[in-house]
Design a protein around this motif. Structure first.
Motif, PDB file in Angstrom:
ATOM      1  N   THR A   1       0.852  -1.185   0.000  1.00  0.00           N
ATOM      2  CA  THR A   1       0.000   0.000   0.000  1.00  0.00           C
ATOM      3  C   THR A   1       0.889   1.237   0.000  1.00  0.00           C
ATOM      4  N   LEU A   2       0.702   2.074  -0.992  1.00  0.00           N
ATOM      5  CA  LEU A   2       1.480   3.299  -1.117  1.00  0.00           C
ATOM      6  C   LEU A   2       0.953   4.363  -0.152  1.00  0.00           C
ATOM      7  N   PRO A   3       1.760   5.398   0.131  1.00  0.00           N
ATOM      8  CA  PRO A   3       1.312   6.461   1.045  1.00  0.00           C
ATOM      9  C   PRO A   3      -0.018   7.112   0.639  1.00  0.00           C
ATOM     10  N   ASN A   4      -0.309   7.124  -0.660  1.00  0.00           N
ATOM     11  CA  ASN A   4      -1.573   7.726  -1.118  1.00  0.00           C
ATOM     12  C   ASN A   4      -2.756   6.760  -1.004  1.00  0.00           C
TER      13      ASN A   4
END
Length: 95
Positions: free
Chosen positions: A57-60
């Motif tokens: 899961t990316l920061p966004n």
């Protein structure tokens, strides 16, 4: 399709939580290690389990797949081998 050879299957059972019952790792064709594959219960699958491949899961908030089969046939071969090994371990533990 080239022949797929799955070896060195390792299963790590976990205390069941939200359907997760174990993690699996394995080697494909003696060249590629795949780890952190979740084994979850599944009422909709005939074998009673499904595999969930690692993702990040990316920061966004966007989720990207790290590794996964690219076609149904490969997915089914891997699933059959991993779930078969998991069922062997469960049946031995219940003896």
């Amino acid at each position: 399709m080239n022949e797929l050879f799955i070896s060195e299957i390792q299963i790590i059972p976990v205390k069941p939580k939200e359907g997760l019952v174990a993690f699996a790792s394995f080697i494909i064709n003696d060249f590629l290690y795949i780890g952190n594959v979740g084994i979850y219960t599944s009422l909709s699958r005939p074998e009673g389990y499904r595999l969930v491949y690692p993702s990040k899961t990316l920061p966004n908030g966007k989720e990207i797949n790290c590794v996964h089969p690219i076609n149904k046939e490969t997915g089914e071969l891997i699933s059959k081998a991993i779930i078969g090994k998991f069922k062997q371990i469960v049946s031995k533990a219940n003896e």
